[in-house]
Design an enzyme around this catalytic site. Sequence first.
Site, PDB file in Angstrom:
ATOM      1  N   LEU A 182       3.243  30.755  -2.016  1.00 13.40           N
ATOM      2  CA  LEU A 182       3.993  30.958  -3.254  1.00 13.40           C
ATOM      3  C   LEU A 182       3.110  31.760  -4.196  1.00 13.40           C
ATOM      4  O   LEU A 182       1.882  31.625  -4.186  1.00 13.40           O
ATOM      5  CB  LEU A 182       4.363  29.621  -3.912  1.00 13.40           C
ATOM      6  CG  LEU A 182       5.388  28.748  -3.195  1.00 13.40           C
ATOM      7  CD1 LEU A 182       5.594  27.446  -3.972  1.00 13.40           C
ATOM      8  CD2 LEU A 182       6.716  29.474  -3.012  1.00 13.40           C
ATOM      9  N   ASP A 183       3.739  32.596  -5.022  1.00 10.07           N
ATOM     10  CA  ASP A 183       2.999  33.358  -6.023  1.00 10.07           C
ATOM     11  C   ASP A 183       2.191  32.426  -6.925  1.00 10.07           C
ATOM     12  O   ASP A 183       2.550  31.258  -7.127  1.00 10.07           O
ATOM     13  CB  ASP A 183       3.957  34.170  -6.911  1.00 10.07           C
ATOM     14  CG  ASP A 183       4.465  35.414  -6.226  1.00 10.07           C
ATOM     15  OD1 ASP A 183       3.957  35.759  -5.147  1.00 10.07           O
ATOM     16  OD2 ASP A 183       5.380  36.040  -6.787  1.00 10.07           O
ATOM     17  N   PHE A 184       1.146  32.978  -7.509  1.00  8.97           N
ATOM     18  CA  PHE A 184       0.270  32.258  -8.433  1.00  8.97           C
ATOM     19  C   PHE A 184       1.061  31.499  -9.496  1.00  8.97           C
ATOM     20  O   PHE A 184       0.799  30.325  -9.767  1.00  8.97           O
ATOM     21  CB  PHE A 184      -0.681  33.270  -9.088  1.00  8.97           C
ATOM     22  CG  PHE A 184      -1.514  32.719 -10.212  1.00  8.97           C
ATOM     23  CD1 PHE A 184      -2.597  31.905  -9.950  1.00  8.97           C
ATOM     24  CD2 PHE A 184      -1.228  33.042 -11.526  1.00  8.97           C
ATOM     25  CE1 PHE A 184      -3.381  31.398 -10.985  1.00  8.97           C
ATOM     26  CE2 PHE A 184      -1.994  32.550 -12.570  1.00  8.97           C
ATOM     27  CZ  PHE A 184      -3.074  31.725 -12.298  1.00  8.97           C
TER      28      PHE A 184
ATOM     29  N   THR B 129       4.331  30.710  -9.523  1.00  6.86           N
ATOM     30  CA  THR B 129       5.466  29.944  -9.026  1.00  6.86           C
ATOM     31  C   THR B 129       5.036  28.532  -8.668  1.00  6.86           C
ATOM     32  O   THR B 129       3.994  28.317  -8.055  1.00  6.86           O
ATOM     33  CB  THR B 129       6.081  30.624  -7.785  1.00  6.86           C
ATOM     34  OG1 THR B 129       6.406  31.980  -8.102  1.00  6.86           O
ATOM     35  CG2 THR B 129       7.337  29.911  -7.328  1.00  6.86           C
TER      36      THR B 129
END
Length: 238
Positions: free
Chosen positions: A81-83, A85
Amino acid sequence: MMSVVGAQIAPMVDDFVAPKCHDMVGILYQDDDILLINKPSGLLSLSGKHPLNWDSVHYRLVQGQPGVTPAFIHAKLVHRLDFGTSGIMVVALNAIAAKQLNKQFQARTIQKRYLALLEGWLERDQGRITAAIAKDSALFPRVKICDATGKAAISEYQVLARLEAPRLSRVEFTPLTGRTHQLRIHSHAIGHAIWGCDLYSSAHSQSLADRLLLHASDLYFEHPTLNTPMHGHCPCPF
């Protein structure tokens, strides 16, 4: 930034240093083969190349979080997952589970759902965004919408609520592909940036929240060794 020296292209440098994340990685489900975890916003999935970016979901799982979680020394991340998110991730606890989960991700049989708060009101209650996504070497780490060089990217959405003061839309996303920053740039491309997004924002959307308001809420997959259907859910914090 990328610079050109003669015929040589200098590699892009990511000088981002993540601030300290004080929230813990939570365990939602555990058995001998997998974990379902709740990733906090503001934590890298994997440790970065920059020496100061050692803290990550993977690092914490392998090392353990004192007083919170034990050390899962064989933990393997099969997706990220993105930083910014938050939300649910599935983690393999052995090589066999990792191999089987990787096959499911590659075959796109794993279904993911996300919740987000978007600036403004979307005109339609549901829809599909099909804008191709390419790397943007001039604005690393951003990506860009580009039909000529981009890879196919598909995001389906359902408006759950339209709210006032300020005007925003609560949206459930189902991405059918898994491109970098897909939901963030697709939201921006249709004119409704995700609140708190630092990379794809309008004049005001980034300042409307102190974090990216994007949360991975649900994950549907097949257990890698039991071959039974699994549904993991992580409650949304916003």
